[in-house]
Design a protein around this motif. Structure first.
Motif, short mmCIF file in Angstrom:
data_model
loop_
_atom_site.label_atom_id
_atom_site.label_comp_id
_atom_site.label_asym_id
_atom_site.label_seq_id
_atom_site.Cartn_x
_atom_site.Cartn_y
_atom_site.Cartn_z
N SER A 1 0.82 -1.22 0.00
CA SER A 1 0.00 0.00 0.00
C SER A 1 0.85 1.26 0.00
O SER A 1 1.84 1.37 0.73
CB SER A 1 -0.92 0.03 1.22
OG SER A 1 -1.81 -1.05 1.22
N GLN A 2 0.44 2.21 -0.81
CA GLN A 2 0.90 3.58 -0.65
C GLN A 2 -0.06 4.27 0.33
O GLN A 2 -1.25 3.95 0.38
CB GLN A 2 0.90 4.32 -1.99
CG GLN A 2 1.82 3.70 -3.02
CD GLN A 2 1.96 4.58 -4.26
OE1 GLN A 2 2.02 5.80 -4.15
NE2 GLN A 2 2.02 3.95 -5.42
N ILE A 3 0.45 5.23 1.10
CA ILE A 3 -0.36 5.88 2.14
C ILE A 3 -0.46 7.37 1.85
O ILE A 3 0.56 8.04 1.64
CB ILE A 3 0.25 5.65 3.54
CG1 ILE A 3 0.18 4.17 3.90
CG2 ILE A 3 -0.48 6.48 4.59
CD1 ILE A 3 0.82 3.83 5.24
N VAL A 4 -1.70 7.87 1.83
CA VAL A 4 -1.95 9.30 1.78
C VAL A 4 -2.40 9.70 3.18
O VAL A 4 -3.53 9.41 3.58
CB VAL A 4 -3.01 9.66 0.73
CG1 VAL A 4 -3.27 11.17 0.75
CG2 VAL A 4 -2.56 9.22 -0.66
N TYR B 1 8.74 1.55 7.03
CA TYR B 1 8.17 0.21 6.86
C TYR B 1 8.01 -0.16 5.38
O TYR B 1 7.51 -1.24 5.07
CB TYR B 1 6.82 0.12 7.55
CG TYR B 1 6.90 0.01 9.07
CD1 TYR B 1 8.03 -0.49 9.70
CD2 TYR B 1 5.84 0.43 9.85
CE1 TYR B 1 8.10 -0.59 11.07
CE2 TYR B 1 5.90 0.34 11.23
CZ TYR B 1 7.03 -0.17 11.84
OH TYR B 1 7.10 -0.27 13.22
N GLY B 2 8.38 0.73 4.48
CA GLY B 2 8.34 0.41 3.06
C GLY B 2 7.17 0.96 2.30
O GLY B 2 7.00 0.66 1.11
N HIS B 3 6.34 1.78 2.94
CA HIS B 3 5.20 2.39 2.25
C HIS B 3 5.62 3.72 1.61
O HIS B 3 6.36 4.50 2.23
CB HIS B 3 4.05 2.65 3.23
CG HIS B 3 3.54 1.42 3.90
ND1 HIS B 3 2.71 0.52 3.27
CD2 HIS B 3 3.76 0.93 5.15
CE1 HIS B 3 2.42 -0.47 4.10
NE2 HIS B 3 3.04 -0.25 5.26
N ALA B 4 5.15 3.96 0.39
CA ALA B 4 5.33 5.29 -0.20
C ALA B 4 4.30 6.22 0.43
O ALA B 4 3.10 5.96 0.37
CB ALA B 4 5.12 5.22 -1.71
N VAL B 5 4.74 7.29 1.08
CA VAL B 5 3.87 8.14 1.89
C VAL B 5 3.75 9.53 1.25
O VAL B 5 4.76 10.13 0.86
CB VAL B 5 4.41 8.27 3.33
CG1 VAL B 5 3.50 9.18 4.16
CG2 VAL B 5 4.53 6.89 3.97
N THR B 6 2.52 10.01 1.17
CA THR B 6 2.24 11.40 0.80
C THR B 6 1.44 12.02 1.93
O THR B 6 0.38 11.51 2.31
CB THR B 6 1.43 11.48 -0.51
OG1 THR B 6 2.16 10.87 -1.57
CG2 THR B 6 1.13 12.93 -0.87
N VAL B 7 1.93 13.11 2.49
CA VAL B 7 1.26 13.81 3.58
C VAL B 7 0.46 14.97 3.00
O VAL B 7 1.02 15.84 2.32
CB VAL B 7 2.26 14.33 4.62
CG1 VAL B 7 1.55 15.21 5.66
CG2 VAL B 7 2.95 13.17 5.32
N VAL B 8 -0.85 14.97 3.23
CA VAL B 8 -1.71 16.09 2.86
C VAL B 8 -2.10 16.80 4.15
O VAL B 8 -2.81 16.23 4.99
CB VAL B 8 -2.96 15.62 2.09
CG1 VAL B 8 -3.85 16.81 1.75
CG2 VAL B 8 -2.57 14.87 0.83
N SER B 9 -1.62 18.03 4.32
CA SER B 9 -1.76 18.70 5.61
C SER B 9 -2.56 19.99 5.49
O SER B 9 -2.07 20.99 4.96
CB SER B 9 -0.37 19.01 6.19
OG SER B 9 -0.49 19.65 7.45
#
Length: 441
Positions: free
Chosen positions: A358-361, A381-389
């Motif tokens: 999973s990629q995480i938004v 942990y290996g997830h591609a993360v995009t932070v929407v703040s």
């Protein structure tokens, strides 16, 4: 067109009669000469006539589907289709009531030779919604100004201004199934990727025939593949606070961002799920037609459930959504409520609950260091993360200023590890995503 005679219509004849009579009575040649001038003026009026104008009116806008707050260029073009010159043409464009003109003017005047065209351009600021232009007022006068032709010209033009998110940029971490996320792998696709040595199992349609003709060597053309991704929209539900009384809360902004991003990703044929930080509730990813409704219901419960007084904030300058009064709760209360030791294992719990690919938004206001550390841990942990703040620190109070400095420091720190979308809720989320995507590129 409607025709209207002005008060100047018979001014030449009237002046001639008055001046001629005065010249005869007084016997003054100079006064009599005034009558001759007036007669020439009246004769000129009769000679030029008053042919009705023939005009073509066009209106063009660019862009037709702008984002709220962006500028829209409006171009009005007049063409004289008649055989006579139009000495005085005046136009007032029908600007929608809710659109503000920020540059130029919708009102202008010109003259048009036979067969000639004239254009004028002005700029309006787009606002959310559909805005239809009203009729354009066109007035033509003859050279002497004695006859006026007026008409309301209907030119159907609508500005559709939407803040919906249409696309979301993802990393290249994808599934084996086809989708719309560009990858660094060669195979079936549209964009050229590479040329490799031909293999017996390769289809003939991908043979590089030009290379074969030049070198007598078989080679296979590979294209850049586009695949689907698994994405989890993670909502930070810990801050049911607002920057002012009766305003949307941070949780509501986060749930809204997750819903917009999730819907756009589902439209792009991705598998989309959702989760809550740090209660660890999850909606498992799926790509079927019913998933959008399940996603909307799940996130609606998150946004609606945040106003029961069970959420917390360490920021006394924000308002609790239930009491409208400053309120804080300790980390121990949070840990006891959610059954998470020291409030620190939510990341590990969620990591076990969602698919490993999973990629995480992560939609979070970044009002504390825990959110920033959680984003880093998900990336570790290996997830591609995009932070929407969503930025909840737009107030003018001293406490808000201090928190704004802290939040900016967290954003800068995260940019070295994950993708960050800094969103001011006063602007459309789509605009913030586009700006962030350009920065990533």
């Amino acid at each position: 067109m409607t025709t209207r005679e002005t008060t100047q219509r018979n001014v030449g004849v009237s002046a001639a009669l008055v001046a001629g009579g005065a010249g005869i009575v007084t016997g003054t040649p100079a006064v009599f000469m005034v009558a001759a001038v007036a007669l020439v003026y009246a004769a000129y009026q009769a000679a030029i006539g008053d042919p009705e104008p023939t005009l073509t009116v066009e209106r063009h806008i660019e862009p037709t589907d702008p984002l709220p707050g962006s500028e829209v260029t409006v171009t009005v073009t007049l063409t004289n289709d008649g055989e006579t010159t139009l000495p005085d043409v005046r136009v007032l464009d029908g600007v929608p009531e809710r659109l503000e003109v920020v540059e130029g003017s919708p009102r202008f005047g010109t003259h048009l030779e036979a067969g000639a065209s004239e254009s004028v351009t002005y700029t309006v600021e787009a606002r959310r919604g559909d805005h239809a232009f009203t009729d354009m007022a066109v007035v033509c006068r003859n050279l002497t100004g004695t006859v006026e032709f007026a008409e309301q010209v209907a030119v159907e033009t609508t500005v559709s201004c939407s803040a919906d998110v249409n696309t979301v940029s993802l990393s290249g971490k994808t599934l084996a199934q086809s989708g719309r996320v560009p990858t660094d792998a060669g195979g079936n696709g549209l964009a050229f990727y590479a040329i490799r040595e031909h293999q017996s199992a390769d289809p003939m349609s991908r043979v590089d025939w030009n290379r074969l003709a030049k070198t007598n060597e078989l080679a296979t053309v590979e294209f850049k593949e586009t695949r689907a991704a698994t994405v989890v929209a993670l909502v930070d539900s810990r801050h049911a606070v607002a920057s002012e009384a009766n305003a949307p809360t941070a949780v509501q902004f986060c749930a809204y961002a997750a819903q917009q991003v999730g819907s756009a990703l589902l439209d792009m044929d991705n598998r989309v799920g959702a989760a809550v930080y740090d209660s660890c509730e999850t909606l498992q990813p799926s790509a079927n037609r019913a998933q959008e409704q399940r996603l909307e219901g799940f996130l609606g419960d998150v946004a609606g459930g945040s106003t029961d007084g069970s959420s917390s904030s360490r920021n006394p300058w924000l308002f609790d959504t239930d009491t409208r009064a400053p309120r804080m709760r300790s980390p121990t209360e949070m840990a006891d409520e959610y059954g998470i030791a020291d409030g620190g294992d939510a990341v590990a719990t969620l990591d076990r609950s969602i698919p490993s690919e999973s990629q995480i938004v992560f939609c979070t206001p970044l009002l504390d260091d825990r959110a920033a550390e959680a984003a880093k841990r998900f990336a570790a942990y290996g997830h591609a993360v995009t932070v929407v703040s969503p930025d909840m620190t737009t107030g003018d109070s001293p406490g808000c200023t201090v928190e704004r400095i802290d939040r900016t420091a967290r954003l800068d720190d995260l940019r070295g590890t994950v993708r960050v979308v800094d969103w001011t809720p006063a602007e459309p989320l789509a605009k913030a995503l586009i700006r962030a995507t350009e920065r990533w590129a």
